[in-house]
Scaffold this motif. Structure first.
Motif, mmCIF file in Angstrom:
data_model
loop_
_atom_site.group_PDB
_atom_site.id
_atom_site.type_symbol
_atom_site.label_atom_id
_atom_site.label_comp_id
_atom_site.label_asym_id
_atom_site.label_seq_id
_atom_site.Cartn_x
_atom_site.Cartn_y
_atom_site.Cartn_z
ATOM 1 N N ARG A 1 0.043 87.609 108.987
ATOM 2 C CA ARG A 1 1.412 88.312 109.041
ATOM 3 C C ARG A 1 2.202 87.564 109.888
ATOM 4 O O ARG A 1 1.819 87.221 110.952
ATOM 5 C CB ARG A 1 1.106 89.571 109.699
ATOM 6 N N GLY B 1 6.332 87.913 111.301
ATOM 7 C CA GLY B 1 7.421 88.585 111.447
ATOM 8 C C GLY B 1 8.422 87.834 112.304
ATOM 9 O O GLY B 1 8.105 86.799 113.187
ATOM 10 N N LEU C 1 12.775 85.641 117.613
ATOM 11 C CA LEU C 1 11.367 85.470 117.821
ATOM 12 C C LEU C 1 10.623 85.732 116.652
ATOM 13 O O LEU C 1 10.690 86.616 115.941
ATOM 14 C CB LEU C 1 10.819 86.585 118.614
ATOM 15 N N VAL D 1 6.936 85.766 115.180
ATOM 16 C CA VAL D 1 5.336 85.927 115.461
ATOM 17 C C VAL D 1 4.498 86.022 114.470
ATOM 18 O O VAL D 1 5.095 86.335 113.297
ATOM 19 C CB VAL D 1 5.422 87.391 116.136
ATOM 20 N N GLU E 1 0.402 86.127 113.352
ATOM 21 C CA GLU E 1 -0.996 86.378 113.667
ATOM 22 C C GLU E 1 -1.963 85.480 113.111
ATOM 23 O O GLU E 1 -1.982 85.384 111.731
ATOM 24 C CB GLU E 1 -1.305 88.085 113.228
ATOM 25 N N PRO F 1 -5.478 84.390 113.849
ATOM 26 C CA PRO F 1 -6.686 84.524 114.634
ATOM 27 C C PRO F 1 -7.664 83.395 114.073
ATOM 28 O O PRO F 1 -7.760 83.156 113.002
ATOM 29 C CB PRO F 1 -7.281 86.004 114.180
ATOM 30 N N GLY F 2 -8.126 82.887 115.181
ATOM 31 C CA GLY F 2 -9.015 81.806 115.001
ATOM 32 C C GLY F 2 -8.553 80.284 114.438
ATOM 33 O O GLY F 2 -9.395 79.673 113.885
ATOM 34 N N ARG G 1 -1.566 82.460 121.875
ATOM 35 C CA ARG G 1 -2.405 83.293 122.773
ATOM 36 C C ARG G 1 -3.160 84.239 122.124
ATOM 37 O O ARG G 1 -2.552 85.118 121.181
ATOM 38 C CB ARG G 1 -1.441 83.876 123.724
ATOM 39 N N ASP G 2 -4.520 84.320 122.192
ATOM 40 C CA ASP G 2 -5.072 85.319 121.576
ATOM 41 C C ASP G 2 -5.137 85.336 120.267
ATOM 42 O O ASP G 2 -4.789 86.498 119.566
ATOM 43 C CB ASP G 2 -5.168 86.694 122.035
ATOM 44 N N GLY G 3 -4.749 84.089 119.489
ATOM 45 C CA GLY G 3 -4.615 84.202 117.868
ATOM 46 C C GLY G 3 -3.461 84.557 117.709
ATOM 47 O O GLY G 3 -3.155 84.775 116.319
ATOM 48 N N VAL G 4 -2.282 84.808 118.425
ATOM 49 C CA VAL G 4 -0.881 84.977 118.075
ATOM 50 C C VAL G 4 0.013 83.848 118.458
ATOM 51 O O VAL G 4 0.250 83.702 119.511
ATOM 52 C CB VAL G 4 -0.452 86.349 118.684
#
Lengths: 122, 167
Positions: free
Chosen positions: B57, B59, B68, B70, B72, B74-75, B136-139
């Motif tokens: 995702r 955005g 901005l 952003v 997602e 992850p991994g 950070r944390d997959g984002v």
């Protein structure tokens, strides 16, 4: 960082908005199997160890995680529950959270495939 | 008279791996909520946007001072992400492959393999030298401060008096 696993009751750390109002998202998982373990990978981007809750009760594993989401409105949480198969040992769960992926490793129980049965003779 | 011994080996749980056709290895009790689709529609993506592949995702937001982006991811490893800025176009590339350790069997595969290429035409001019990106944390978050002339500036309003000319 190791997320907290607490049998019977989830561990709560930071305060968070009302659970009822927050929408719920089901995160996707992969399940891998080897001879000695079952491994589950779960995509939970935007989650750190403080916002992750893992609890095990009666062969059921429950995962809840609040997502840090300042730019996605509204904020939401991940939630998924799993039936733990009898083949694995729930007490030996290993959990690792890295880069938004949670890896759960369940070691399989060591069970003898057969055992000898003594026969009584009179 | 002693009872003949029964063959009890069948009653013991099988140590060999449970076959998938028996029952699902994991049966989820909660599959009901899928707000993901609704949330994706509400994402504030850039207007002129071409997206290919991947289920990640992405955005784009405008906070007044900066754009901005952003995503997602992850991994996704850092060396598998690329952010490219050319004048008004931002290109995001990201890939993630499932890696199966040797001897492992894939029982269930819901996580998408990502092959993302997304080009976004930025709605405002940005200051290319001031763009920052972090993961950070997959984002992934890319901050593109708006160019000075693109920032909203308050225009002072001169007060014009309207007096009737006296005869």
């Amino acid at each position: 960082m190791q997320p907290r696993t607490n049998p019977e009751s989830p561990a709560r750390t930071a305060p968070r908005p009302s659970d009822d109002a927050t929408p719920v998202v089901t995160p996707p998982i992969d399940v891998l199997e080897t001879d000695d373990a079952l491994t589950v990978l779960i995509d939970v981007p935007g989650v750190d160890a403080d916002s992750l809750e893992l609890s095990v009760a009666r062969e059921k594993l429950e995962l809840t995680a609040h997502r840090r989401a300042p730019l996605f409105e509204p904020a939401y949480r991940y939630r998924r529950t799993f039936q733990i198969p009898r083949e694995v040992d729930a007490d030996g769960i290993d959990a690792k959270l890295e880069d938004g992926v949670l890896t759960l490793r369940f070691p399989k129980r060591v069970t003898p495939t057969s055992r000898s049965i003594r026969v009584r003779t009179s | 008279m002693p009872v003949a011994a029964r063959d009890v080996t069948r009653a013991l749980p099988r140590a060999e791996r449970a076959v998938v056709e028996d029952t699902m290895l994991f049966s989820e009790m909660n599959d009901a909520f899928r707000m993901l689709d609704a949330l994706e529609r509400r994402l504030d993506a850039g207007r002129n946007e071409r997206a290919r592949g991947g289920a990640a995702r992405v955005g784009l937001r405008d906070d007044g001072e900066a754009l901005l982006l952003v995503a997602e991811l992850p991994g996704v490893r850092l060396d598998e992400v690329e952010v490219l800025l050319e004048t008004d176009v931002l290109t995001l590339r990201a890939s993630r492959r499932r890696s199966l350790p040797e001897g492992a069997r894939l029982v269930r595969a819901e996580r998408p393999e990502v092959q993302l290429v997304r080009q976004i035409e930025l709605p405002t001019r940005v200051d290319a030298d001031a763009v920052t990106a972090s993961m950070r944390d997959g984002v992934l978050q890319v901050r593109l401060p708006k160019a000075a002339e693109a920032r909203p500036r308050r225009i002072p309003i001169a007060h014009a008096s309207s007096e009737r000319p006296t005869n």
